[in-house]
Enzyme design. Structure first.
Site, PDB file in Angstrom:
ATOM      1  CB  ILE A 148      -0.917   0.030   1.246  1.00 34.19           C
ATOM      2  CG1 ILE A 148      -1.798  -1.223   1.291  1.00 34.19           C
ATOM      3  CG2 ILE A 148      -1.752   1.294   1.265  1.00 34.19           C
ATOM      4  CD1 ILE A 148      -2.611  -1.345   2.572  1.00 34.19           C
ATOM      5  N   GLY A 199       1.043 -21.719   7.577  1.00 32.28           N
ATOM      6  CA  GLY A 199       1.994 -20.668   7.214  1.00 32.28           C
ATOM      7  C   GLY A 199       1.393 -19.278   7.127  1.00 32.28           C
ATOM      8  CG  ASP A 213       3.611  -6.135  12.358  1.00 30.36           C
ATOM      9  OD1 ASP A 213       4.675  -6.268  11.741  1.00 30.36           O
ATOM     10  OD2 ASP A 213       2.544  -5.800  11.816  1.00 30.36           O
ATOM     11  CE  LYS A 217       3.412  -3.715   9.550  1.00 32.19           C
ATOM     12  NZ  LYS A 217       2.566  -4.915   9.351  1.00 32.19           N
TER      13      LYS A 217
END
Ligand code: HSE
Length: 438
Positions: A148, A199, A213, A217
C-alpha cells in the site's frame, strides 16, 4: 547556453547499480519486480536498474526467485562497500545488525531503501539525520502496509494537509485470525494454531498477536502524519489474545465486528494520542469490511477529508512492489541530482498523551449475580464514575451475563468504575472490556 541542460541534469546515468541485503520474502519480491519489469523500469528511470550484488546469510538456501549465484555473497560489506553500488536495500529486519549496515551505507553517500519497520520505528531518526547530512535518500515505503503506498502519499500527495487522524488495520496476521473467528465462531487458539500450520502466522506469532508489529507501523505513520516523532514507547499497545468467540458473537449481535486497530490522533496543537488495541467497529464502517490478510488505512486531512488506502499488507510481491517503487524514486532523484529532497518531516515536538485520556465508548462483558437489583447496583457504580450507559443486555443461560455499552467517556473514569465493580458482590467477574470506535 550549452551547459544549462548540464546544470539542470547534473548527471545522467546509463545504469544504476543496486545492492540487496537479504533475499528472503521481501528481497525476492523486490528482485523479481526489478527483473520482470526491467525494460519498462529503464524507460521510466532513463537508466537500467541493475541488481549487482545480494548479501544472504546462507549461500546454499533454496530461493523463491532464480538468481545467478555469482550475485550472491555472504558478506554484507561486499554489497555496502562496493563503489559501483549507489543504492543499498536493507531487507533483513530487526534493529541490529541492520542499523549498522544502513548507517554505513549512508555514511558512504549511498541512498538506502529499507522495509524494516522495527528499525525505522525505533531508530529511523538517526538514519534520516545521516541521510540529510549526506544529501541522499532514505526511503521505507515497504515498512508499513506491504504494497500500500501510504508513506509516500502522506509525504507528497497529502503534504498540504494538516492531518488529524490516521487509523487502520495494519497487521494482516491478526486481521486474518479475527476474520476467521468471526466467520467460523471459532476460538482464537484454534484459529491461530491452524494459521501457523498453514503458514499464515509465524511460528512465533508474538509480534503480531501482542500488537508490536502494529505498534511499529503506527509509530511510523503517526510520526509522518503529525510531523512529530512518535516513539514506540509512546504507543499504548494491546494485542488480540484476550478476544474470545463470545465477544465476537456479542459484537455481531449489536452490529459490530472486532478488529485490531492502530490509531493516531492529533490532539489540539501540541499533543498526539497513539494506540493499538482491539476495538468494536460498526459493520458499515469501511474498516469493518477489510478481511483476511488485507490492510486498510484511513487518513483524515483538513483539506482532503477522509482518504482510505487498501491492499495487501504483506507478502513477497506486494512488499517487493513498495521496495521497487522506492528504488525507482531514488533512481529518478539521482538522474536529476535531487536525492535528499524529502528529509525527516518531524519538525515539531508534540506530547504523547496517556491512554487514560482517551475519550470513546466502551463494551464491558461481565458475569453477575442473578438477583433483583444487580443491574441497578452496577449502573450505580458506573454512574458514580461519570460513566453513562447507552445499553445493557443481560442473559441468564448457564450463568447470568451482562453486556454494557457506554456513551463516550474518558478512559480514566471507565477504569476507576471497573476497579470498583470488580470488588462488589453483584459482579462475579469482569470478563472483558473493549473500546468501541464508531
Ligand atoms: N507480520 C505482518 C502482518 C506482516 O501480519 O501484517 C509484515 O509486516
Amino acid at each position: 547556453m550549452s551547459n544549462q541542460s548540464a546544470s539542470s541534469h547534473p548527471r545522467r546515468y546509463a545504469q544504476i547499480n543496486v545492492g540487496l541485503l537479504g533475499l528472503g520474502v521481501v528481497g525476492s519480491g523486490a528482485y523479481k519486480v526489478l527483473t520482470d519489469n526491467a525494460d519498462a523500469i529503464a524507460q521510466k528511470v532513463g537508466a537500467r536498474v541493475n541488481v549487482k550484488r545480494i548479501a544472504v546469510r546462507n549461500l546454499d538456501k533454496d530461493r523463491k526467485v532464480n538468481v545467478d549465484r555469482s550475485l550472491l555473497t555472504d558478506d554484507p560489506y561486499e554489497v555496502i562497500d562496493d563503489p559501483d553500488i549507489s543504492i543499498v536495500c536493507e531487507l533483513i529486519g530487526g534493529v541490529q545488525p541492520a542499523k549498522g549496515y544502513v548507517m554505513r551505507a549512508l555514511g558512504l553517500g549511498k541512498s538506502v531503501v529499507s522495509a524494516n519497520k522495527e528499525l525505522i520505528a525505533k531508530d529511523g531518526h538517526d538514519a534520516m539525520v545521516e541521510a540529510a547530512a549526506r544529501g541522499v535518500d532514505f526511503l521505507f515505503e515497504g515498512s508499513v502496509g506491504g504494497g500500500i503506498p501510504i508513506i509516500q502519499a502522506m509525504k507528497s500527495s497529502l503534504a498540504g494537509n494538516t492531518i488529524h487522524e490516521v487509523k487502520g488495520i495494519v497487521n494482516g496476521t491478526t486481521n486474518y485470525i479475527l476474520t476467521r473467528m468471526t466467520q467460523e465462531g471459532a476460538e482464537l487458539a484454534d484459529v491461530l494454531a491452524d494459521a501457523q500450520a498453514h503458514g499464515y502466522a509465524e511460528a512465533d506469532p508474538t509480534n503480531d498477536v501482542e500488537g508490536f508489529d502494529a505498534q511499529f507501523k503506527i509509530a511510523i505513520l503517526s510520526s509522518i502524519a503529525f510531523t512529530s516523532r512518535v516513539q514506540t514507547t509512546d504507543v499504548y499497545t494491546e494485542g488480540i489474545m484476550r478476544i474470545g468467540a463470545h465477544d465476537i458473537a456479542h459484537a455481531r449481535e449489536m452490529g459490530y465486528v472486532i478488529k485490531l486497530l492502530a490509531i493516531g490522533q492529533r490532539i489540539g496543537d501540541d499533543a498526539v494520542q497513539v494506540r493499538v488495541h482491539p476495538a468494536l467497529v460498526p459493520v458499515g464502517h469501511p474498516l469493518a469490511s477489510t478481511g483476511g490478510p488485507y490492510n486498510a488505512i484511513l487518513v483524515r486531512g483538513d483539506a482532503v477529508g477522509d482518504v482510505m488506502f487498501y491492499g495487501q499488507g504483506a507478502g513477497m510481491m506486494p512488499t517487493g512492489s513498495a521496495v521497487a517503487g522506492d528504488i525507482l524514486e531514488v533512481c529518478r532523484n539521482m538522474q536529476h541530482g535531487a536525492t535528499g529532497r524529502i528529509a525527516c518531516t518531524c519538525f515539531e515536538h508534540k506530547r504523547a498523551l496517556p491512554v487514560d485520556t482517551v475519550v470513546t465508548r466502551y463494551y464491558v462483558r461481565m458475569y453477575v449475580t442473578d438477583r433483583p437489583g444487580t443491574l441497578s447496583a452496577i449502573a450505580g457504580v458506573f454512574g458514580r464514575h461519570q460513566v453513562s450507559i447507552a445499553s445493557v443486555r443481560a442473559s441468564a443461560q448457564e450463568r447470568a451475563e451482562a453486556i454494557w455499552v457506554t456513551h463516550q467517556v474518558q478512559e480514566a473514569n471507565l477504569r476507576r468504575a471497573l476497579k470498583e465493580l470488580s470488588g462488589i458482590p453483584e459482579v462475579h467477574s469482569i470478563e472483558n472490556w473493549l473500546r468501541v470506535e464508531d
